[in-house]
Design an enzyme around this catalytic site. Structure first.
Site, PDB file in Angstrom:
ATOM      1  N   TRP A  98       0.871  -1.181   0.048  1.00 54.34           N
ATOM      2  CA  TRP A  98      -0.069   0.054  -0.075  1.00 54.34           C
ATOM      3  C   TRP A  98       0.908   1.152  -0.062  1.00 54.34           C
ATOM      4  O   TRP A  98       0.525   2.349  -0.608  1.00 54.34           O
ATOM      5  CB  TRP A  98      -1.092  -0.034   1.125  1.00 54.34           C
ATOM      6  CG  TRP A  98      -1.955  -1.041   0.929  1.00 54.34           C
ATOM      7  CD1 TRP A  98      -2.015  -2.081   2.059  1.00 54.34           C
ATOM      8  CD2 TRP A  98      -2.861  -1.469   0.235  1.00 54.34           C
ATOM      9  NE1 TRP A  98      -2.959  -2.913   1.530  1.00 54.34           N
ATOM     10  CE2 TRP A  98      -3.526  -2.788   0.457  1.00 54.34           C
ATOM     11  CE3 TRP A  98      -3.183  -0.842  -1.170  1.00 54.34           C
ATOM     12  CZ2 TRP A  98      -4.510  -3.059  -0.480  1.00 54.34           C
ATOM     13  CZ3 TRP A  98      -4.237  -1.212  -2.034  1.00 54.34           C
ATOM     14  CH2 TRP A  98      -4.947  -2.430  -1.696  1.00 54.34           C
ATOM     15  N   ASP A 165      -1.745   6.743   6.073  1.00 50.04           N
ATOM     16  CA  ASP A 165      -2.693   5.798   5.854  1.00 50.04           C
ATOM     17  C   ASP A 165      -2.886   5.035   7.021  1.00 50.04           C
ATOM     18  O   ASP A 165      -2.220   4.060   7.393  1.00 50.04           O
ATOM     19  CB  ASP A 165      -2.379   5.002   4.653  1.00 50.04           C
ATOM     20  CG  ASP A 165      -3.117   4.005   4.184  1.00 50.04           C
ATOM     21  OD1 ASP A 165      -4.275   3.821   4.785  1.00 50.04           O
ATOM     22  OD2 ASP A 165      -2.871   3.318   3.077  1.00 50.04           O
ATOM     23  N   LYS A 189     -12.208  -1.614   6.791  1.00 51.40           N
ATOM     24  CA  LYS A 189     -11.516  -2.577   7.541  1.00 51.40           C
ATOM     25  C   LYS A 189     -12.069  -2.541   9.168  1.00 51.40           C
ATOM     26  O   LYS A 189     -12.030  -3.412   9.787  1.00 51.40           O
ATOM     27  CB  LYS A 189     -10.213  -2.149   7.536  1.00 51.40           C
ATOM     28  CG  LYS A 189      -9.634  -2.047   5.946  1.00 51.40           C
ATOM     29  CD  LYS A 189      -8.805  -3.189   5.504  1.00 51.40           C
ATOM     30  CE  LYS A 189      -8.695  -3.450   4.077  1.00 51.40           C
ATOM     31  NZ  LYS A 189      -7.821  -2.341   3.281  1.00 51.40           N
TER      32      LYS A 189
HETATM   33  C1  PLP Z   1      -7.000  -1.727   1.945  1.00 50.19           C
HETATM   34  C2  PLP Z   1      -5.922  -1.033   2.044  1.00 50.19           C
HETATM   35  C3  PLP Z   1      -5.840   0.005   1.155  1.00 50.19           C
HETATM   36  C4  PLP Z   1      -6.625   0.097   0.137  1.00 50.19           C
HETATM   37  O1  PLP Z   1      -8.208   0.602   0.285  1.00 50.19           O
HETATM   38  P1  PLP Z   1      -9.257   0.712  -0.976  1.00 50.19           P
HETATM   39  O2  PLP Z   1     -10.323   1.579  -0.005  1.00 50.19           O
HETATM   40  O3  PLP Z   1      -9.517  -0.506  -1.549  1.00 50.19           O
HETATM   41  O4  PLP Z   1      -8.639   1.463  -1.847  1.00 50.19           O
HETATM   42  C5  PLP Z   1      -4.974   1.072   1.328  1.00 50.19           C
HETATM   43  N1  PLP Z   1      -3.978   0.917   2.456  1.00 50.19           N
HETATM   44  C6  PLP Z   1      -4.145   0.064   3.422  1.00 50.19           C
HETATM   45  C7  PLP Z   1      -3.475   0.125   4.469  1.00 50.19           C
HETATM   46  C8  PLP Z   1      -5.168  -0.768   3.219  1.00 50.19           C
HETATM   47  O5  PLP Z   1      -5.276  -1.697   4.142  1.00 50.19           O
END
Ligand code: PLP
Length: 354
Positions: A98, A165, A189
């Site tokens: 990511w 993030d 998540k």
């Molecule tokens: C799942 C995830 C993403 C991507 O998320 P989307 O909403 O599918 O774009 C980005 N960063 C992390 C740390 C993730 O776990």
């Protein structure tokens, strides 16, 4: 009875699923589904207002920050962050897939400095003690690496604006938001269903880049319009509100943090004790949210057998990501100790049989 260890979209508290299902049939006694009502109705305005207020309350977000609910997932934020913040040069900490994807987008807007990377050991650890260039517009980090099972469970000190993030560990611990310029993530998540991203942004840092920004990609648009510039993801925001209420009723983020610690300790202890298994992340970098482990080399051929065995016991979603292999048990806020105990019992029984 199923225990859901999916990495994302992932388990939500039963109460949250139930409240959303009820609102899909009849929202607030209106006789209409939450899917059918206008986003500018009084009833929905109350939902989004309360969700933003609770988000601020739970994370003790200081004055001067806005909470946004946007479409596009975390992946759109990979692009919106540099669009809005990168004038000349940005620093990125590379802790996995990511983080790398975020860096790739930033390179479209300016110079990107990789301050450190754990690629040399398949991202099994969080680099420490790296230098942060003082002339960078910001430093970007990924606090929890969902695929590799590593986590920075602390708020870094950064001489430049810090952007994080937090897709997969938001609301799992208290965060000192004042240390960050912006925090973002996908909601699927730890907060809601897919289709929603959250952003926490320090208002005064916006509007500093010289480029023109398309309206929808300009954070100022969404701050000004209270995430209602266009139709926001109505149902996912409703679900987010139910989760935020559930967190508040269950001890807030401090309560979530304590329970995450307890769950992770029980599972990591079993991974370390069990003759068949071993963890993949370095001990000082282990994630409390995504617990990754593999069979030891001499037992590697038992992989499919263990997955089938776990599945029989109602344990869902423990297959590891293809880049790590083995198993990944996601232990987000909604995971219960009962679920973790069921997995531990399954590992112990499997050890006896093999
Ligand atoms: C799942 C995830 C993403 C991507 O998320 P989307 O909403 O599918 O774009 C980005 N960063 C992390 C740390 C993730 O776990």
């Amino acid at each position: 009875m199923k225990y859901n260890f999916n990495a994302g979209p992932s388990a939500l508290p039963q109460e949250v699923v139930k409240a959303t299902a009820d609102a899909c049939l009849d929202f607030n006694g209106t006789g209409l589904s939450i899917m059918e009502i206008g986003h500018r109705t009084k009833d929905f305005q109350a939902v989004i207002d309360e969700a933003m207020a609770l988000f601020k309350e739970l994370l003790q977000i200081p004055e001067g920050y806005s909470v946004l609910f946007l479409g596009g997932g975390a992946s759109l934020e990979f692009c919106m962050v540099p669009y809005n913040f990168l004038e000349r040069k940005a620093a990125y900490l590379n802790t996995g897939v990511w983080a790398s994807k975020a860096m790739k987008e930033a390179k479209l807007f300016g110079e990107v400095v990789e301050v450190a990377s754990s690629a040399d050991k398949n991202f099994t650890y969080i680099p420490q003690g790296f230098a942060i260039p003082e002339d960078a517009d910001y430093l970007h980090i990924t606090t929890n690496n969902t695929i590799y099972g590593t986590e920075m469970r602390y708020d870094l000190d950064s001489p430049v604006p810090l952007i994080a993030d937090m897709s997969s560990d938001i609301l799992s611990r208290p965060v000192d938001v004042s240390k960050y310029a912006l925090i973002y993530g996908g909601a699927q998540k730890n907060i809601s269903m897919a289709g929603l991203a959250f952003v926490i942004v320090k208002d005064e840092l916006l509007g500093k880049v010289s480029r023109q920004i398309p309206t929808m990609l300009d954070y100022r648009t969404h701050v000004k319009e209270g995430s209602m510039f266009n139709t926001p993801p109505v149902v996912p925001i409703y679900t987010a509100l139910q989760t935020l209420k559930w967190i508040k009723a269950n001890g807030g983020v401090q309560g979530m943090a304590e329970r995450a610690q307890q769950r992770a300790k029980v599972l990591y202890d079993e991974i370390d004790r069990n003759r068949l298994f071993q963890g993949t992340a370095r001990e000082d970098s282990r994630s409390l949210m995504n617990i990754t482990f593999v069979l030891k080399d001499e037992y590697k051929d038992l992989q499919d057998k263990f997955l089938a065995f776990a599945s029989e016991k109602g344990l869902v979603g423990i297959k590891g990501h293809r880049l790590v292999g083995g198993f990944r048990a996601s232990s987000y806020n909604a995971m219960t100790m009962e679920g973790i105990n069921a997995l531990v019992a399954c590992m112990q029984e499997f050890e006896k049989q093999n």
